[in-house]
Design an enzyme around this catalytic site. Structure first.
Site, mmCIF file in Angstrom:
data_model
loop_
_atom_site.group_PDB
_atom_site.id
_atom_site.type_symbol
_atom_site.label_atom_id
_atom_site.label_comp_id
_atom_site.label_asym_id
_atom_site.label_seq_id
_atom_site.Cartn_x
_atom_site.Cartn_y
_atom_site.Cartn_z
ATOM 1 N N CYS A 37 -0.276 3.535 2.862
ATOM 2 C CA CYS A 37 0.972 3.844 3.905
ATOM 3 C C CYS A 37 1.871 3.836 4.116
ATOM 4 O O CYS A 37 2.703 4.914 5.146
ATOM 5 C CB CYS A 37 0.076 1.624 3.844
ATOM 6 S SG CYS A 37 -0.993 1.246 4.009
ATOM 7 N N CYS B 194 1.120 -0.823 -0.033
ATOM 8 C CA CYS B 194 -0.091 0.076 0.050
ATOM 9 C C CYS B 194 0.785 1.309 -0.249
ATOM 10 O O CYS B 194 1.741 1.454 0.833
ATOM 11 C CB CYS B 194 -1.084 0.223 0.701
ATOM 12 S SG CYS B 194 -1.986 1.775 1.555
#
Length: 187
Positions: free
Chosen positions: A115, A112
């Site tokens: 993230c 991600c």
């Protein structure tokens, strides 16, 4: 290809130097007469290309001598979340739900991009609130049951727990100020 062809120098046959000039120990001064009489081949001009003349020093470089290289670029994206301890299914109860301090938990995954953007922010918050707030991270690929239990549908999601209960959730890669506001409510 156009750069190579356009920088090709074609000497006139009448101006060719003696065979001694082509010896491997030829000095730059012995090549100076050649460099002064070069004529470029008449190739069409290409737009958008920058043509650089080849320097004599570069052309005299030994084949075993390598040019200096810049330091290698190393991606450290996987290491950005090292400052915050991971939580698994086995440690969730003792570290998060039974904590005497409020707990900030980041739900994330290694693939991600957002993230990875928020990891340094979480690291800063862990340092800023040390002694007042515990910070952990949950890899949703390794601990999907925790993510399912709390209804995590998007990552990154940051949740604040106090006395074993979920108090607040922030979804997405948000600025540090947004997370600080959420944390301050429960300290």
């Amino acid at each position: 290809m156009a750069t190579v062809l356009e920088s090709l120098a074609v000497p006139r046959s009448s101006s060719l130097p003696s065979p001694a000039a082509f010896s491997p120990v030829a000095s730059a001064s012995s090549l100076a007469p050649i460099a002064g009489r070069r004529r470029s081949a008449g190739f069409p001009q290409a737009s958008g290309l920058r043509i650089r003349p080849i320097s004599i020093a570069r052309s005299l470089r030994s084949p075993t001598q390598r040019p200096r290289r810049a330091p290698a670029v190393v991606c450290e994206a996987q290491d950005t979340a090292v400052g915050v301890a991971p939580v698994t299914d086995a440690t969730w109860q003792s570290l998060v739900l039974e904590s005497e301090f409020p707990v900030l938990v980041e739900f994330w995954a290694p693939w991600c991009g957002p993230c990875r953007m928020i990891h340094p922010v979480i690291d800063e918050l862990a340092k800023q609130y040390a002694g007042k707030l515990k910070c952990y991270k949950v890899n949703t690929d390794e601990s999907p049951s925790i993510a399912t239990r709390y209804g995590i549908r998007s990552i990154p999601t940051v949740m604040v727990f106090k006395s074993g209960e979920k108090k607040d959730a922030v979804i997405g890669a948000v600025p540090k100020s947004t997370l600080t506001t959420s944390i301050e409510k429960f300290l």
